[in-house]
Design an enzyme around this catalytic site. Structure first.
Site, PDB file in Angstrom:
ATOM      1  N   ARG A   1      83.924 -37.159-143.475  1.00 41.89           N
ATOM      2  CA  ARG A   1      84.028 -38.162-144.524  1.00 41.89           C
ATOM      3  C   ARG A   1      82.646 -38.609-145.019  1.00 41.89           C
ATOM      4  O   ARG A   1      82.449 -39.762-145.429  1.00 41.89           O
ATOM      5  CB  ARG A   1      84.834 -39.379-144.055  1.00 41.89           C
TER       6      ARG A   1
ATOM      7  N   SER B   1      93.462 -44.555-146.004  1.00 37.84           N
ATOM      8  CA  SER B   1      92.960 -44.861-144.662  1.00 37.84           C
ATOM      9  C   SER B   1      91.795 -45.847-144.755  1.00 37.84           C
ATOM     10  O   SER B   1      90.850 -45.633-145.511  1.00 37.84           O
ATOM     11  CB  SER B   1      92.497 -43.587-143.958  1.00 37.84           C
TER      12      SER B   1
ATOM     13  N   GLU C   1      86.173 -46.444-143.787  1.00 40.12           N
ATOM     14  CA  GLU C   1      86.173 -45.317-144.708  1.00 40.12           C
ATOM     15  C   GLU C   1      86.247 -45.824-146.142  1.00 40.12           C
ATOM     16  O   GLU C   1      85.683 -45.226-147.054  1.00 40.12           O
ATOM     17  CB  GLU C   1      87.354 -44.389-144.420  1.00 40.12           C
TER      18      GLU C   1
END
Length: 335
Positions: free
Chosen positions: A198, A249, A319
């Site tokens: 990520r 998320s 995130e």
């Protein structure tokens, strides 16, 4: 099949040593004209532009319809000495109730998708990722089945190295076209991007993604690829709370245990603050149950971090991109 659109100075390297200043003088008059003509507008609400449906107003806002207009808007912000923030699908954003200072640039008009030879797809930064997944599946090109349920744009997906089901953008990106800090176009290869979980180098540099080329696996059975794509979508719909506004998320998964598992084990699944709730379906999602504020969601993020750290000595890393000022600065003190 077509060829990818040409980007000027396509062999140029990116970085401070390569940047030139000649282009800004040319762009500034057009940038000022853009403000006068109404292309750059003040005080636009940002909540409707995010999947969480929260956030205040942009000090200044624009929706460029071409890369030239994008460069003009960036040049205007630089001339005014104000920050510029790019927003795509708004699916990975938590924007403060106080809104955002400077210029917010929405990329929803910067769209385009081309199927190239040999299983390659080029797309503009504002193209929804779901469109690429469906186009690839219809063509019988494998490699983007996992992306069907990600409600983001190509540009944001490249910057964040978005992924699912053990795959990510780093697996398919072969070239990224950007504007550097001087609003000059150039191209980057995967080795330049330093992809991680990520993460990419693009998160740390003042560069703007304008497009990317992906390499997929051609020659597959279109029916099979479409079936697999739909299977991934069904799996996401059954396990994640798509029925309520969310940002996707909230936390990156630590190496030890999934973030949702950790949050559930500390008893926060279903916990509410104001109109925001840690989802009862998946604890790594925070949903807007109605009339939530950005600060309600932010407080839940801080609480999840605090409780997980107290019990597991694991600091959950967001995130979601958190933009603007908040009453509680707990997260900012960690990262």
């Amino acid at each position: 099949m077509t060829t990818a659109p040409l980007v000027p100075q396509q062999n140029r390297s990116c970085g401070p040593d390569a940047a030139g200043h000649a282009g800004n003088e040319e762009l500034l008059p057009a940038g000022q004209e853009a403000l006068l003509s109404g292309r750059i507008r003040p005080g636009i609400p940002l909540a409707p532009l995010t999947t969480l449906r929260v956030g205040g107003r942009a000090e200044w806002y624009c929706e460029p319809g071409s890369n030239l207009e994008l460069r003009q808007c960036l040049a205007w912000a630089r001339a005014e000495g104000i920050p510029a923030t790019l927003v795509g699908a708004g699916s990975n954003l938590l924007i403060s109730d106080a809104g955002l200072p400077g210029l917010v640039i929405h990329t929803r008009r910067l769209r385009g998708l081309q199927l190239l030879e040999g299983g390659r797809i080029w797309a503009a930064a504002g193209e929804p990722l779901v469109n690429l997944a469906r186009a690839a599946a219809k063509q019988g090109w494998s490699g983007l089945e996992w992306a069907i349920g990600i409600p983001g744009t190509l540009g944001g997906a490249v910057v964040m190295n978005a992924g699912a089901h053990g795959q990510a953008m780093a697996d398919v990106v072969v070239e990224v076209q950007i504007l550097d800090e001087e609003q000059e176009p150039c191209r980057l290869k995967p080795a330049d991007l330093q992809f991680g979980y990520r993460r990419s180098r693009l998160q740390d540099l003042p560069w703007t993604v304008i497009g990317a080329t992906l390499q997929l696996i051609p020659g597959q059975d279109p029916a099979q690829v479409q079936w697999e794509t739909q299977r991934h979508l069904n799996q996401r719909l059954s396990s994640q709370p798509y029925h309520l506004p969310s940002c996707g998320s909230v936390f990156r998964n630590p190496e030890t245990y999934p973030a949702g598992w950790l949050i559930e084990r500390v008893g926060l699944k279903g916990y509410r603050i104001g109109g925001a709730q840690i989802s009862e379906r998946h604890a790594n999602f925070i949903v807007n149950c109605g009339q939530a504020s950005a600060n309600d969601i932010y407080r839940l993020i801080c609480l999840a971090q605090e409780k997980v750290y107290q019990q597991w000595s694991i600091l959950l890393e967001p995130e979601v991109r958190i933009l603007g000022s908040f009453e509680d600065s707990s997260i900012a003190s960690f990262f």
